[in-house]
Scaffold this motif. Sequence first.
Motif, PDB file in Angstrom:
ATOM      1  N   LYS A 153       8.120  -1.152   8.821  1.00  0.00           N
ATOM      2  CA  LYS A 153       7.164  -1.928   9.608  1.00  0.00           C
ATOM      3  C   LYS A 153       5.730  -1.526   9.297  1.00  0.00           C
ATOM      4  O   LYS A 153       4.934  -1.226  10.184  1.00  0.00           O
ATOM      5  CB  LYS A 153       7.436  -1.762  11.116  1.00  0.00           C
ATOM      6  N   VAL A 154       5.445  -1.474   8.021  1.00  0.00           N
ATOM      7  CA  VAL A 154       4.063  -1.184   7.618  1.00  0.00           C
ATOM      8  C   VAL A 154       3.601  -2.242   6.635  1.00  0.00           C
ATOM      9  O   VAL A 154       4.370  -3.087   6.202  1.00  0.00           O
ATOM     10  CB  VAL A 154       3.940   0.196   6.965  1.00  0.00           C
ATOM     11  N   SER A 155       2.342  -2.143   6.235  1.00  0.00           N
ATOM     12  CA  SER A 155       1.806  -3.135   5.304  1.00  0.00           C
ATOM     13  C   SER A 155       2.150  -2.785   3.871  1.00  0.00           C
ATOM     14  O   SER A 155       2.449  -1.635   3.558  1.00  0.00           O
ATOM     15  CB  SER A 155       0.286  -3.210   5.463  1.00  0.00           C
ATOM     16  N   MET A 156       2.082  -3.780   3.013  1.00  0.00           N
ATOM     17  CA  MET A 156       2.358  -3.567   1.592  1.00  0.00           C
ATOM     18  C   MET A 156       1.381  -2.562   1.008  1.00  0.00           C
ATOM     19  O   MET A 156       1.742  -1.765   0.150  1.00  0.00           O
ATOM     20  CB  MET A 156       2.233  -4.902   0.828  1.00  0.00           C
ATOM     21  N   ALA A 191       8.576  -2.029   3.161  1.00  0.00           N
ATOM     22  CA  ALA A 191       7.564  -2.395   4.150  1.00  0.00           C
ATOM     23  C   ALA A 191       8.211  -2.947   5.404  1.00  0.00           C
ATOM     24  O   ALA A 191       7.809  -2.609   6.524  1.00  0.00           O
ATOM     25  CB  ALA A 191       6.608  -3.401   3.546  1.00  0.00           C
ATOM     26  N   ASP A 192       9.226  -3.757   5.237  1.00  0.00           N
ATOM     27  CA  ASP A 192       9.911  -4.324   6.414  1.00  0.00           C
ATOM     28  C   ASP A 192      10.584  -3.246   7.214  1.00  0.00           C
ATOM     29  O   ASP A 192      10.466  -3.193   8.439  1.00  0.00           O
ATOM     30  CB  ASP A 192      10.982  -5.328   5.963  1.00  0.00           C
ATOM     31  N   SER A 194       0.071  -0.021   2.420  1.00  0.00           N
ATOM     32  CA  SER A 194       0.490   1.357   2.730  1.00  0.00           C
ATOM     33  C   SER A 194       1.636   1.765   1.818  1.00  0.00           C
ATOM     34  O   SER A 194       1.650   2.865   1.281  1.00  0.00           O
ATOM     35  CB  SER A 194       0.969   1.460   4.179  1.00  0.00           C
ATOM     36  N   LYS A 215       8.885  -4.581  -0.805  1.00  0.00           N
ATOM     37  CA  LYS A 215       8.837  -5.443   0.368  1.00  0.00           C
ATOM     38  C   LYS A 215       9.854  -4.966   1.398  1.00  0.00           C
ATOM     39  O   LYS A 215       9.569  -4.921   2.603  1.00  0.00           O
ATOM     40  CB  LYS A 215       9.155  -6.876  -0.074  1.00  0.00           C
TER      41      LYS A 215
END
Lengths: 748, 289
Positions: free
Chosen positions: B41-44, B37-38, B46, B34
């Motif tokens: 700045k991408v989706s989980m 991802a933060d 990815s 997580k």
Amino acid sequence: MSITNRQASAGPLIRIALAGNPNSGKSSLFNKLIGGNQHVGNYPGVTVEKHQGCIRTHNTVLEFTDLPGTYSLTSYSQEEVIARRFLIHDSPDVVVNVVDASNLERNLYLTVQLLEMGLNIIIALNMMDEVRSKGQVLDTSMLSRRLGCPVVETVASRGEGIDLLKEAIIEAAGNTDLPRVNYTGILGEEVNRLIPLIRDKTSYNPGFAVVKLLEDDREVASELRNTPELANVLDEVAVSMQRIERETDNSAAIVLGDKRYGFASGLVREIMVRNTEETRRNFTEIIDSIVTNRLIGLPVFALTMYLTFWITFTLGTPPMDWIDSGLVRFSDQLVRIMPDTWFRSLILDGIVAGVGGVIVFLPNIVLLFMCIAFMEDTGYMARIAFIMDKVMHRMGLHGRSFIPLMIGFGCTVPAIMATRTIRDRRGRFTTMMILPLMSCGARLPIYLMVIPAFFPKHWHTPILWSIYLLGVILAFFVAIILRKTIFKGENEPFVMELPPYRMPSLQMVMRHMWNRSWMYLRKAGTVILSFSIVLWFLLNFPQKKSYDVDTLVLEDQLVISDNTTPVGVISPITGSSAVGGQVYVKPDGSRILLTPELMERMRQVEALNYSITGRIGHFIEPAVRPMGFDWKIGTAFLGAFAAKELFVSQMGIILSLGDVSASDPPDSETSTSGSILRDALQRNYPDPLTGICIIIFALIATPCMATVVITAKEAGSGWWGLLQWSGLTVLGWLVTTLVYQVGSLLQG
Amino acid sequence: MANHTMIGIISESLEDYLETILKIIEKQRFARMKDIADERKVSMASVNSAMKRLAKEGLVEHVSRGIVILTSDGEKLAHRIVRRHEFLRDFLTSILQVSPDIAEKDACSFEHSMSPETFHRLVTFFEFITTCGMDIQKHFDEYRKHFNGTKTDQDFCDREHCRHRFGARWMHARRLTDLKPGESGIVGRIRATHRIRQRLIDMGVLPHVKVTLLRVAPLGDPLEITLRGYNLSLRKDEAAAILLYDDSHRLDENNSDSHEASSHEKKSHSAGSHSAGSHSAGSRSADSR
């Protein structure tokens, strides 16, 4: 920029230099001034021609020197250096600046530089006929006022204005008021600042020296660097250069060029009273649109080259034959009146043959130079260089190298002389070195004898073509190598003017032609003649007093037959020396029957072996063996040095021994005996590889003596001739050996 | 910088992931997917697929659901990547005097596309400049002093006797060789060796002169041009030395090569510096675009 006036002096003999752009009609003017009694020499240390002449008029002697045509007086091209040195060191009393009135701006650029040198100048405003025919009008007196020197209108090709010019020269010789150039702006400031630092410390005119230093002129800078008092001046010059660049955003050289051209174009506008907005000579444009056209330019070019070749060689043949038959008749006469001694042989085979060897080139040279003079004077030569430069440049040469190389396919000697059109020294030398690789006409008899002897009919033409091609390819690579090694150096800038087409005067063309031919006769003729005699000596001495074959006949070891029917094949068995190192017995051991002709030939072989040439031939045999040759071929090639035709005749002499069936009377070295020779070759050298090796070696390594001599003369030193000869011989040896060894390996 | 073989084996984005993971781990010993991802700045999703790929390469390990650590290989590689990034950034700021944020942005983009060889040479160069001998340092400091990041338009050196002209603005100029037959241009600058340049000057090729390409030789080289009322031929490599003003530079067609001359003419009887000032000012404004 303005012009102010200074001081100078005169004398009883007036020495005059002619300076001006190429294509400004300077040579024409020179010729008209001196009326034809020209003396052509060389400038010291270089092979650029120096044209001088004297005339007497108004109780004064005028001595003229026609300087090489230059666009400027920087120190990059040889012509400019020579012109400059002459103007500075030889101090002419008057300088006639020949200006092409139809191309004022660029011509006046040089004028400004001459003025910078502080010389006593007269302007000969030439080609006024073109100006008038264009409908332009020039204010000549304004030009004179602005430049501060006399201006005489001339049309050199028609002889107009010549007398006026002579008078002006005489008047100017007493001139004490010489023009000087002043610059404005930051340039002027710096020049004025630097002049006092240099004045009286150098033999150069201070204004000239300063300007040259600012231009970063190498020659002036290095001369001054050697003077201790002037060391700090160079630093000051650097400061000045930097200041100028800061102010003007350009280097000092550009600013100077700009000022000069600026002055020139301003001047042109001032004196051009009436200008017709004619675009550059339509006539020239029309022709050029065909001649240098992307599509048809090359075919047109090929046509003109073919024409040149045809004129030089095909048209030249009748005069050559005429001379040849004259010599033959002369020889016959001698044979008739002189007894058969070595002296007669010296005269006939040495001197007459030698003279023949010199004169034989004359028709070709004369015609070639007529063509070249025509092409140069019309302006076509520049187009040739323009078209062929791409290929030449790849070899490290200039487009101008093309014509000599092309001519080399006919005969190397005139081709070497044609290299005079090549300005760049290194390019010229490279071209001279590779020229013999352009398979010349004299090698053709060798090919025509050897190829049919070894190869079936349908191979003849391809092989012949391959040999020529091989020569070209080798020349290409050798040029590149030479330009990277011995003649290494910056490529001469190609930047070249394409002058408008002009019809040259017949007189000029003839004069060029005559000068060159006479120079050839005078310089080369003597050397070639002496060489011929020396070679004759080497070939005929020492002489045998008695011949082995005659002795053997007397001893009854060999029998003379009086019938002419063949007595069978003679197989030579090397062993004890009987005749020239070979014993001749029939397979069944019985003795040989000889015909008188065969005996004569055996005597010839003995004589050859006994002579110096023959001995050398035997001596070098180990050296030629890697090429697949034996002493016979080696000796024949030695003879080829004198003249290629000798290779054929030498081979004939040596080989005809191996073939008793060749007993039809041999009269001269004509093609009937050619077939005999071919058969003899076939019998003696069964391997076609030998044939290939012979023609390869003949292609590369046999520049004739005349070629070597001419090269030495044109290049300025015997060493160059030696380099050419040895270089080609070594190259020939290497390539032939390679071919032979690889070939043998492949044959396994 | 020791062994480069690993760099370049994985894709750009995976390298970025490694960098991110390292950054996170330096703060908190392991990385939660997580957080990754933060940070990126991408989706989980990815992150998931990226981790799968990195795991396949043996660079990361899933210790438990949603948490990854770097394997020893992964750590080595990540450190190398980071060092590379930092080096490039430092090179840009300290050697080339590029401002820090631009340097950061460019370093981010260079670091992936640069080949190991280039990088290696850059490093060697940097070390040479910064550690080798007094002389280099001295000259280099001069360079840094006079070409610091603020003077972007400066095109020549401040130094006392330096004459170097840094014609950066001519880099994209049209050359004579760019002309088509029939086209003209105004000469701006000649960039050639002394010998060729002098020859061109002698033949009248000077700034502000109008030149027209007439034709190209049948074999493709040389070229024929017209200028000042006559024809000149020159090889392509010589012509390439002639830089032209671009079309936006307006000069009166008729006065193209006479503008210098007329000012010369008028000054032919005047004194020096005043006209020098106006003359050079004139050429300055003509030069700037």
